[in-house]
Design an enzyme around this catalytic site. Structure first.
Site, mmCIF file in Angstrom:
data_model
loop_
_atom_site.group_PDB
_atom_site.id
_atom_site.type_symbol
_atom_site.label_atom_id
_atom_site.label_comp_id
_atom_site.label_asym_id
_atom_site.label_seq_id
_atom_site.Cartn_x
_atom_site.Cartn_y
_atom_site.Cartn_z
ATOM 1 N N GLY A 155 0.823 -1.201 0.000
ATOM 2 C CA GLY A 155 0.000 0.000 0.000
ATOM 3 C C GLY A 155 0.848 1.238 0.000
ATOM 4 O O GLY A 155 2.035 1.194 -0.352
ATOM 5 N N MET B 284 2.276 3.119 2.349
ATOM 6 C CA MET B 284 3.491 3.253 3.150
ATOM 7 C C MET B 284 4.359 2.009 3.161
ATOM 8 O O MET B 284 5.484 2.072 3.620
ATOM 9 C CB MET B 284 3.140 3.622 4.590
ATOM 10 N N VAL C 130 2.403 -5.498 3.434
ATOM 11 C CA VAL C 130 1.731 -6.250 4.484
ATOM 12 C C VAL C 130 1.968 -7.732 4.231
ATOM 13 O O VAL C 130 1.811 -8.223 3.112
ATOM 14 C CB VAL C 130 0.218 -5.948 4.529
ATOM 15 N N ASP D 229 -5.124 6.379 4.848
ATOM 16 C CA ASP D 229 -5.339 5.386 3.798
ATOM 17 C C ASP D 229 -6.784 5.363 3.327
ATOM 18 O O ASP D 229 -7.056 5.151 2.158
ATOM 19 C CB ASP D 229 -4.944 3.987 4.273
#
Length: 164
Positions: free
Chosen positions: A18, A20, A23, A130
Site C-alpha cells: 500500500g 506506506m 503487508v 489510507d
C-alpha cells in the site's frame, strides 16, 4: 522477507502493498496466532515518517468495531518499524468485485458494512489517511474533506469550512 523474523513474528507470505509499505501474513510466536504484519518501506531513516506511521497505528488502535481490523502491536526491531494487526482470511473487496457489476443486495450489504466502520471511526473522531486516499483514488471528482489522520476539533473545523 519471507522466512525472516521481525520481533516475535515469523513472516510467512506477502499479502499486498500500500501507500506506506508491504503487508505480510506472519505467525505470532508468542501467542501462536496469525497476524497481518505491516512494514513501512523506505522510511527507516526518516524519523518524521516513522512517527507518522506510529501515530496512524495509535489512531487505528483506538477503533473497536467488527468491520475494522484490530491493532495488536506496534514496534521496531533492528531498525524495522512494524504494526501487527488482526489477520482476516478471505478476499479483498477489490478482488471480490473484480471489476464486475454487483447485485444490488450485495452492493448494499458492502456499503452498509463500510459505512458502519467509517461511522465508528468518525465517532472516535479518527480518520485514517489510507481511507481518504483510497476514496480519492477510487472516486475521482468527489470532494473528500480528510487528507491525513485528523481528530477532534481539527476535523470539525475543516468540515464546517468545506461543507457548512
Amino acid at each position: 522477507m519471507i522466512g525472516q523474523t521481525i520481533s516475535h513474528y515469523s513472516i510467512l507470505e506477502k499479502l499486498g502493498s500500500g501507500g506506506m509499505g508491504v503487508v505480510y501474513k506472519a505467525q505470532d510466536n508468542r501467542l501462536d496466532r496469525f497476524v497481518a504484519l505491516s512494514l513501512p518501506q523506505d522510511v527507516a531513516q526518516d524519523r518524521q515518517a516513522i512517527e507518522r506511521f506510529r501515530r496512524e497505528a495509535k489512531a487505528a488502535s483506538a477503533l473497536n468495531h467488527s468491520n475494522i481490523c484490530t491493532i495488536y502491536d506496534i514496534g521496531e526491531d533492528d531498525g524495522q518499524a512494524f504494526i501487527a494487526m488482526e489477520f482476516l482470511e478471505g478476499k479483498t473487496l477489490k478482488h471480490t468485485i473484480g471489476g464486475r457489476p454487483m447485485e444490488l443486495e450485495t452492493l448494499l450489504s458492502f456499503a452498509t458494512e463500510i459505512a458502519d466502520a467509517l461511522d465508528a471511526a468518525q465517532c472516535e473522531r479518527t480518520w485514517l489517511k489510507d481511507v481518504s486516499k483510497k476514496i480519492k483514488q477510487e472516486c475521482p471528482g468527489v470532494t473528500w474533506p480528510l487528507t491525513t489522520t485528523e481528530s477532534g476539533s481539527d476535523y470539525f473545523r475543516r468540515y464546517e469550512r468545506e461543507f457548512l
